[in-house]
Design an enzyme around this catalytic site. Structure first.
Site, PDB file in Angstrom:
ATOM      1  N   GLY A 127       0.846  -1.192   0.000  1.00 27.92           N
ATOM      2  CA  GLY A 127       0.000   0.000   0.000  1.00 27.92           C
ATOM      3  C   GLY A 127       0.874   1.231   0.000  1.00 27.92           C
ATOM      4  O   GLY A 127       1.778   1.374  -0.825  1.00 27.92           O
TER       5      GLY A 127
ATOM      6  N   GLU B 281       0.687   1.154  11.235  1.00 24.40           N
ATOM      7  CA  GLU B 281      -0.206   0.101  10.749  1.00 24.40           C
ATOM      8  C   GLU B 281      -1.146  -0.403  11.847  1.00 24.40           C
ATOM      9  O   GLU B 281      -1.528  -1.568  11.855  1.00 24.40           O
ATOM     10  CB  GLU B 281       0.623  -1.081  10.208  1.00 24.40           C
TER      11      GLU B 281
END
Length: 226
Positions: A9, A87
């Site tokens: 990502g 994250e």
């Protein structure tokens, strides 16, 4: 000690930590999907953004970049602590095999760390799950958070994959649907592969926010996505 992490990502274009080596490659039996809520970078608890996670899919491959951290336990610890803050909406860390174009049978790297989310809406409060393409595009077109708006995220994702030479038709299709929702140039079939820089993205959308369920507050983190 050597530590590797796979980025699929925003890590692809903005790792955000000190690394010693970067390798372009892919993992097997996973595909990239926009099924994860983001409420502290490019969205809010009231209006979550949609960002990337991985979904198991036999026979699929997901291209990205593997980053290597060398230099001993302290340097590795610093990178891990940074990644766990960034994250925080992912609920699973896995070790995977990483392949390159040179050899599709034997992995170039083993034990590569990857952050992903489990598709369990009970145990994973940030998992949104799939939705119709038009609904996802409207949510992405209207969500915004401390790090910027959600539409910029998918456009940067599209460009990052273009830059490494491994475009993702799913990302292109969704990005074009977002452009269509925003009424900006570049909409069309995925195969047209039209990319827009952030300068082409309207600062304000004429769309009303998509109807999404509010999510609980995340642990406060620094605005480190881009």
């Amino acid at each position: 000690m050597v530590f590797w992490i796979f980025g699929y990502g925003s890590l692809v274009w903005n790792p955000g930590f000190e690394y010693d080596e970067k390798i372009i490659g892919y993992i097997k039996d996973y595909r990239r999907v926009f099924d994860l809520a983001c409420i502290d970078h490019r969205g809010t608890p009231e209006h979550p953004a949609r960002t990337c996670t991985l979904e198991q899919s036999e026979g699929a491959i997901c291209w990205g970049a593997a980053f290597c951290v060398r230099g001993g336990p302290e340097k590795e610890k610093k990178a891990i602590e940074y990644l766990e803050r960034r994250e925080c909406e992912y609920d699973l860390k896995s070790s995977i095999n990483f392949f390159t174009e040179k050899d599709s049978v034997n992995p170039a790297l083993t034990g590569v760390l990857v952050f992903m989310s489990t598709p369990d809406k009970v145990n994973n409060k940030y998992y949104l799950g799939p939705a119709p393409l038009e609904d996802m595009a409207k949510q992405i077109a209207t969500a915004s958070g401390p790090c910027g708006n959600n539409r910029e995220y998918i456009f940067k994702m599209e460009k990052a994959l273009y830059d490494i030479g491994h475009e993702d038709d799913y990302i292109i299709e969704l990005a074009n649907e977002v452009r269509k929702a925003l009424g900006i140039a570049g909409s069309g079939s995925p195969k047209e592969k039209k990319l827009l820089s952030s300068t082409h993205i309207p600062l304000k959308s004429h769309l009303s926010p998509a109807k999404v369920c509010p999510l609980p507050e995340a642990v406060p983190v620094l605005a480190m996505d881009s």
